[in-house]
Motif scaffolding. Structure first.
Motif, PDB file in Angstrom:
ATOM      1  N   UNK A   1     -10.347  -6.518  16.968  1.00 13.29           N
ATOM      2  CA  UNK A   1     -11.238  -7.084  15.954  1.00 13.29           C
ATOM      3  C   UNK A   1     -10.379  -7.892  14.991  1.00 13.29           C
ATOM      4  N   UNK A   2     -10.936  -8.929  14.389  1.00 13.79           N
ATOM      5  CA  UNK A   2     -10.133  -9.744  13.468  1.00 13.79           C
ATOM      6  C   UNK A   2      -9.833  -8.968  12.185  1.00 13.79           C
ATOM      7  N   UNK A   3      -8.583  -8.943  11.761  1.00 17.70           N
ATOM      8  CA  UNK A   3      -8.177  -8.236  10.559  1.00 17.70           C
ATOM      9  C   UNK A   3      -7.849  -9.259   9.482  1.00 17.70           C
ATOM     10  N   UNK A   4      -8.522  -9.147   8.341  1.00 12.19           N
ATOM     11  CA  UNK A   4      -8.273 -10.063   7.237  1.00 12.19           C
ATOM     12  C   UNK A   4      -7.483  -9.402   6.108  1.00 12.19           C
ATOM     13  N   UNK A   5      -7.532  -8.074   6.005  1.00 10.25           N
ATOM     14  CA  UNK A   5      -6.852  -7.366   4.916  1.00 10.25           C
ATOM     15  C   UNK A   5      -6.084  -6.190   5.494  1.00 10.25           C
ATOM     16  N   UNK A   6      -4.773  -6.164   5.263  1.00 10.43           N
ATOM     17  CA  UNK A   6      -3.915  -5.080   5.731  1.00 10.43           C
ATOM     18  C   UNK A   6      -3.189  -4.487   4.530  1.00 10.43           C
ATOM     19  N   UNK A   7      -3.380  -3.171   4.321  1.00 10.40           N
ATOM     20  CA  UNK A   7      -2.749  -2.477   3.203  1.00 10.40           C
ATOM     21  C   UNK A   7      -1.757  -1.458   3.745  1.00 10.40           C
ATOM     22  N   UNK A   8      -0.477  -1.735   3.571  1.00 11.19           N
ATOM     23  CA  UNK A   8       0.598  -0.837   3.992  1.00 11.19           C
ATOM     24  C   UNK A   8       1.366  -0.307   2.784  1.00 11.19           C
ATOM     25  N   UNK A   9       0.797  -0.392   1.612  1.00  8.38           N
ATOM     26  CA  UNK A   9       1.503  -0.039   0.382  1.00  8.38           C
ATOM     27  C   UNK A   9       1.817   1.452   0.320  1.00  8.38           C
ATOM     28  N   UNK A  10       2.846   1.767  -0.478  1.00  2.62           N
ATOM     29  CA  UNK A  10       3.260   3.147  -0.724  1.00  2.62           C
ATOM     30  C   UNK A  10       3.608   3.883   0.571  1.00  2.62           C
TER      31      UNK A  10
ATOM     32  N   UNK B   1      -5.649 -12.601   5.593  1.00  5.68           N
ATOM     33  CA  UNK B   1      -5.689 -13.345   4.329  1.00  5.68           C
ATOM     34  C   UNK B   1      -5.100 -12.542   3.175  1.00  5.68           C
ATOM     35  N   UNK B   2      -5.054 -11.191   3.291  1.00 11.31           N
ATOM     36  CA  UNK B   2      -4.493 -10.346   2.231  1.00 11.31           C
ATOM     37  C   UNK B   2      -3.527  -9.358   2.867  1.00 11.31           C
ATOM     38  N   UNK B   3      -2.318  -9.252   2.292  1.00 11.33           N
ATOM     39  CA  UNK B   3      -1.318  -8.316   2.782  1.00 11.33           C
ATOM     40  C   UNK B   3      -0.703  -7.592   1.594  1.00 11.33           C
ATOM     41  N   UNK B   4      -0.788  -6.263   1.613  1.00  7.26           N
ATOM     42  CA  UNK B   4      -0.250  -5.448   0.525  1.00  7.26           C
ATOM     43  C   UNK B   4       0.922  -4.626   1.043  1.00  7.26           C
ATOM     44  N   UNK B   5       2.130  -4.976   0.623  1.00  8.08           N
ATOM     45  CA  UNK B   5       3.347  -4.246   0.984  1.00  8.08           C
ATOM     46  C   UNK B   5       3.979  -3.599  -0.246  1.00  8.08           C
ATOM     47  N   UNK B   6       3.218  -3.445  -1.317  1.00  4.38           N
ATOM     48  CA  UNK B   6       3.763  -2.909  -2.564  1.00  4.38           C
ATOM     49  C   UNK B   6       4.331  -1.510  -2.352  1.00  4.38           C
ATOM     50  N   UNK B   7       5.474  -1.272  -2.985  1.00  2.00           N
ATOM     51  CA  UNK B   7       6.132   0.034  -2.960  1.00  2.00           C
ATOM     52  C   UNK B   7       6.428   0.506  -1.537  1.00  2.00           C
ATOM     53  N   UNK B   8       6.921  -0.398  -0.724  1.00  5.52           N
ATOM     54  CA  UNK B   8       7.488  -0.040   0.565  1.00  5.52           C
ATOM     55  C   UNK B   8       9.006  -0.228   0.462  1.00  5.52           C
ATOM     56  N   UNK B   9       9.723   0.122   1.542  1.00  2.52           N
ATOM     57  CA  UNK B   9      11.186   0.026   1.525  1.00  2.52           C
ATOM     58  C   UNK B   9      11.680  -1.237   2.219  1.00  2.52           C
ATOM     59  N   UNK B  10      10.787  -2.182   2.470  1.00  2.00           N
ATOM     60  CA  UNK B  10      11.171  -3.423   3.141  1.00  2.00           C
ATOM     61  C   UNK B  10      12.093  -4.249   2.232  1.00  2.00           C
ATOM     62  N   UNK B  11      13.260  -4.612   2.749  1.00  3.66           N
ATOM     63  CA  UNK B  11      14.244  -5.367   1.966  1.00  3.66           C
ATOM     64  C   UNK B  11      14.143  -6.870   2.179  1.00  3.66           C
ATOM     65  N   UNK B  12      13.434  -7.281   3.223  1.00  6.74           N
ATOM     66  CA  UNK B  12      13.203  -8.709   3.436  1.00  6.74           C
ATOM     67  C   UNK B  12      11.929  -8.896   4.247  1.00  6.74           C
ATOM     68  N   UNK B  13      11.259 -10.007   4.022  1.00  5.19           N
ATOM     69  CA  UNK B  13      10.033 -10.282   4.750  1.00  5.19           C
ATOM     70  C   UNK B  13      10.373 -10.644   6.196  1.00  5.19           C
ATOM     71  N   UNK B  14       9.723  -9.993   7.159  1.00  4.02           N
ATOM     72  CA  UNK B  14      10.007 -10.299   8.564  1.00  4.02           C
ATOM     73  C   UNK B  14       9.585 -11.720   8.919  1.00  4.02           C
TER      74      UNK B  14
END
Length: 559
Positions: free
Chosen positions: A42-51, A68-81
Motif C-alpha cells: 500500500x502507498x505510505x505517505x507518513x512514516x514515524x520511526x521516532x524514539x 511525504x512525512x518522515x519522523x526520525x526524531x530522537x533516533x541514533x542515526x548519525x547521517x541520513x542514508x
C-alpha cells in the motif's frame, strides 16, 4: 499564517498524528534497525520511526516513492542514508535530537521539502544545503551549538523560524529575513526585545517566553502581530495595549509578572487570553471590556470564583480552568455563547447550573474534577454537545438527567454504581466511547451503540468479552488494556474495520494467530505481556507486514 500539520512547542516541531491507511507508526518500539521489508503493498505517505535506537537503514527498505512525512526524531542515526534521496515527494523531515553533525548535499534534490526540524542535533553551523531547498518554509534550529547564523539565511524565504535556546548565538542576521511570519526567540536569556525585530514587516507570531524581559518597547505595537507569547517573562510595566489593534492571541502566563501588568486595559482586539500559573487570585476586571474575547485559560488557582459577567458580557466560546478550586460559579440568567467548557483536575461546589443556558455547548470536560454536589434538579438538555468527559461516583445519579442527542464522544470513569446499560441505550449515536474503571462486565446497553468507531474498556477487571461484541461492525479502535483477559475471544476477529487493538497488561495465555489475517489492522499495543508469553518473533512478522506491534518487557513482579 500558513496552515500547518505540526505543533511548535519548546523549540521543536511535533507532527500532528493522523492515523490512516497510508501511515506507518513505528515510534517507541526499541528498534535498532528499520523493519525489512518496510511496508505492505500500500502507498505510505507518513512514516514515524521516532524514539528508537535506530543505527542502520537497509537499502532494500528504501523504496518509498509516495512518502511525504518522515519522523526520525530522537533516533541514533548519525547521517541520513543516501537512498532517502529517492523520496522526491518528501515535504516534512523531523530530525530533532539525532546525533547528526552534517547534512548531505543531495538534500537539495528534494524539491518539495518545506518543513525541516534540526533542533537539538550536533550541527555546529547552518548547513549550506538549506539555501538550495526551493520550498523550505519552516525551520527549527533550536538548541544547536551555533555561534552565528549564516549570512545567506534570508535567501531561504522562510515563513517560520525557531531559534529557542541559542543564547550564545548572534541572531541579528534574522533582520533580513523579511518573509518571516513566525519567530520563536524563547529561552535566550534576553533582558530586552532585540531591536532588529523591527525589520520583519510580515511578522505575525512572536514567542519571547522564558526570557527575563522586563519591558516591551513601544515599537512592538507597530508590528503586524496577531500572536504574542510572553509566558515566564518578567514584565514590570503595562505596555500601551490600547495602541495594539491587531493582536488576537496573548499569553501572559507565569508568576514572574508584576501585578501592574494586569491593571488598565488589554488590547481591545484580543480573541484569546492565557493567564495560567499566575499569582492572580481573581479574573482581572479589565477582561470585562474585551468584546472579542473567545478563549480564556486561567489554570492552577487555589481558589477562584467565576463572576456572571465573564459569561454574560464576554463572547466566550472556550473557558479552560485546569487544576483550579472553583469556590463559586455565579448563575447566569440568559443564553451564553459558550461552546467548550474545560474544568479538569479541579473542584466544583455543585453541578454548574450555567449549563442550562448553553445552547451552543459542544465540549464539556470535567475529568478528574470533584463535584461536591452533582445532583441536577431537572433534566439538563445540551442539544449540541458532541464531547462529554465525566468521572467519579458522585455523578452516577446525574447521568440519567443528561439529554445529549448529538453526543459523539463520551468518557465516563470511576462510576461503579452507575446504571450504564440504561444510559447507553439513550446515546446510540455515539461514535467514540471510553468506560474506564467502572464495572467488571461489558454493559449490555453497549449493543445499541451500533455506530461506535472507538471503544475503550480499560481498567474494568474484565475476564471475558461478550459474543455480541462482533455486532459493533463499524468499530475501528478497541482498547482492553489493564483487564484480566486470559484469551482474546474469536468475536474480535469478526470486527472487519478494526485497525487498532490495545491489549496491554492482560494475562493472556496465548497470542492469537488470526490477528495476522485481520485485513485493516494497523497497530497492536501489547506492553507488559506475561513472563511466559514470548512475542518478539510475532512482533517481527507484524512489523514486516506494516502493522505496529508494541511489545515491551514484562512488568517486574511485586515481591
Amino acid at each position: 499564517m500558513m496552515q500547518s500539520s505540526f505543533d511548535p512547542f519548546g523549540g521543536r516541531l511535533y507532527p500532528r498524528r493522523t492515523p490512516s491507511q497510508t501511515m506507518l507508526d513505528y515510534q517507541h518500539l526499541d528498534l535498532a534497525a528499520v523493519p525489512s521489508p518496510l511496508y505492505p503493498q500500500r502507498p505510505i505517505t507518513y512514516l514515524d520511526l521516532s524514539h528508537n535506537p535506530l543505527v542502520t537503514w537497509p537499502s532494500e527498505s528504501a523504496a518509498l516513492p509516495s512518502l511525504t512525512r518522515l519522523n526520525l526524531a530522537h533516533t541514533a542515526i548519525t547521517q541520513l542514508p543516501d537512498h532517502l534521496r529517492a523520496c522526491t515527494q518528501l515535504e516534512e523531515l523531523y530530525l530533532s535530537g539525532c546525533p547528526l553533525e552534517w547534512l548531505p548535499s543531495w538534500l537539495s534534490e528534494l524539491p518539495h521539502l518545506r518543513v525541516l526540524d534540526l533542533s537539538h542535533t550536533r550541527l555546529t553551523m547552518v548547513p549550506e544545503v538549506l539555501r538550495s531547498l526551493p520550498s523550505l518554509q519552516v525551520l527549527s534550529l533550536s538548541g544547536l551549538p551555533l555561534a552565528a547564523l549564516s549570512p545567506w539565511l534570508d535567501a531561504c524565504s522562510l515563513r517560520m523560524l525557531l531559534l529557542r535556546s541559542l543564547a550564545a548565538c548572534d541572531l541579528s542576521r534574522v533582520r533580513t529575513c523579511s518573509t518571516l511570519e513566525y519567530l520563536d526567540l524563547g529561552h535566550l536569556g534576553l533582558t530586552q526585545v532585540p531591536d532588529w525585530i523591527q525589520g520583519l514587516p510580515r511578522l505575525q507570531q512572536l514567542d519571547l517566553s522564558d526570557n527575563p524581559i522586563t519591558e516591551l518597547p513601544a515599537w512592538v505595537g507597530d508590528l503586524p502581530l496577531t500572536t504574542l507569547h510572553l509566558a515566564q517573562t518578567r514584565l514590570q510595566h503595562r505596555p500601551d495595549w490600547e495602541a495594539w489593534t491587531m493582536l488576537r492571541d496573548l499569553n501572559l502566563s507565569g508568576m514572574t509578572h508584576d501585578p501592574a501588568v494586569f491593571a488598565g486595559a488589554f488590547p481591545a482586539s484580543l480573541a484569546s487570553l492565557k493567564l495560567y500559573d499566575t499569582a492572580l487570585t481573581a479574573i482581572p476586571p479589565i477582561v470585562r471590556n474585551l468584546q472579542h474575547l473567545e478563549t480564556l485559560r486561567f489554570d492552577n488557582n487555589a481558589s477562584l470564583a467565576i463572576p456572571a459577567w465573564l459569561l454574560e458580557e464576554c463572547p466566550l466560546k472556550t473557558l479552560e480552568l485546569i487544576n483550579t478550586h472553583i469556590t463559586a460559579m455565579a448563575p447566569v440568567a440568559q443564553p451564553i455563547p459558550l461552546e467548550h467548557l474545560i474544568i479538569t483536575a479541579g473542584r466544583l461546589p455543585s453541578w454548574p447550573t450555567l449549563l442550562d443556558h448553553t445552547p451552543h455547548l459542544r465540549t464539556l470536560d470535567l475529568s478528574e474534577t470533584r463535584i461536591v454536589d452533582a445532583t441536577c434538579p431537572s433534566p439538563c438538555v445540551l442539544p449540541r454537545l458532541g464531547t462529554l468527559d465525566l468521572q467519579g461516583d458522585a455523578i452516577a445519579p446525574l447521568l440519567p438527567q443528561l439529554v445529549v442527542p448529538m453526543l459523539q464522544r463520551w468518557t465516563i470513569a470511576n462510576c461503579w454504581d452507575a446504571d450504564l446499560t440504561a444510559v447507553l441505550q439513550q446515546v446510540g449515536q455515539v461514535k467514540n466511547l471510553a468506560i474506564l474503571n467502572c464495572s467488571g462486565t461489558v454493559p449490555e446497553g453497549l449493543r445499541s451503540c451500533t455506530r461506535l468507531q472507538t471503544l475503550n474498556m480499560g481498567h474494568n477487571g474484565l475476564r471475558e468479552l461478550p459474543r455480541w461484541i462482533s455486532e459493533l461492525e463499524q468499530l475501528e479502535s478497541l482498547t482492553l488494556a489493564y483487564n484480566d483477559l486470559a484469551q482474546l475471544p474469536p468475536a474480535v476477529r469478526e470486527l472487519s474495520q478494526l485497525h487498532t487493538l490495545d491489549i496491554t497488561a492482560n494475562p493472556l495465555r496465548s497470542f492469537p494467530d488470526w490477528l495476522h489475517r485481520m485485513p485493516q489492522l494497523h497497530a497492536i499495543e501489547f506492553q507488559f505481556p506475561p513472563d511466559d508469553l514470548a512475542l518478539h518473533e510475532q512482533q517481527a512478522q507484524f512489523l514486516a507486514a506494516g502493522v505496529r506491534c508494541n511489545v515491551r518487557s514484562p512488568r517486574p513482579r511485586k515481591a
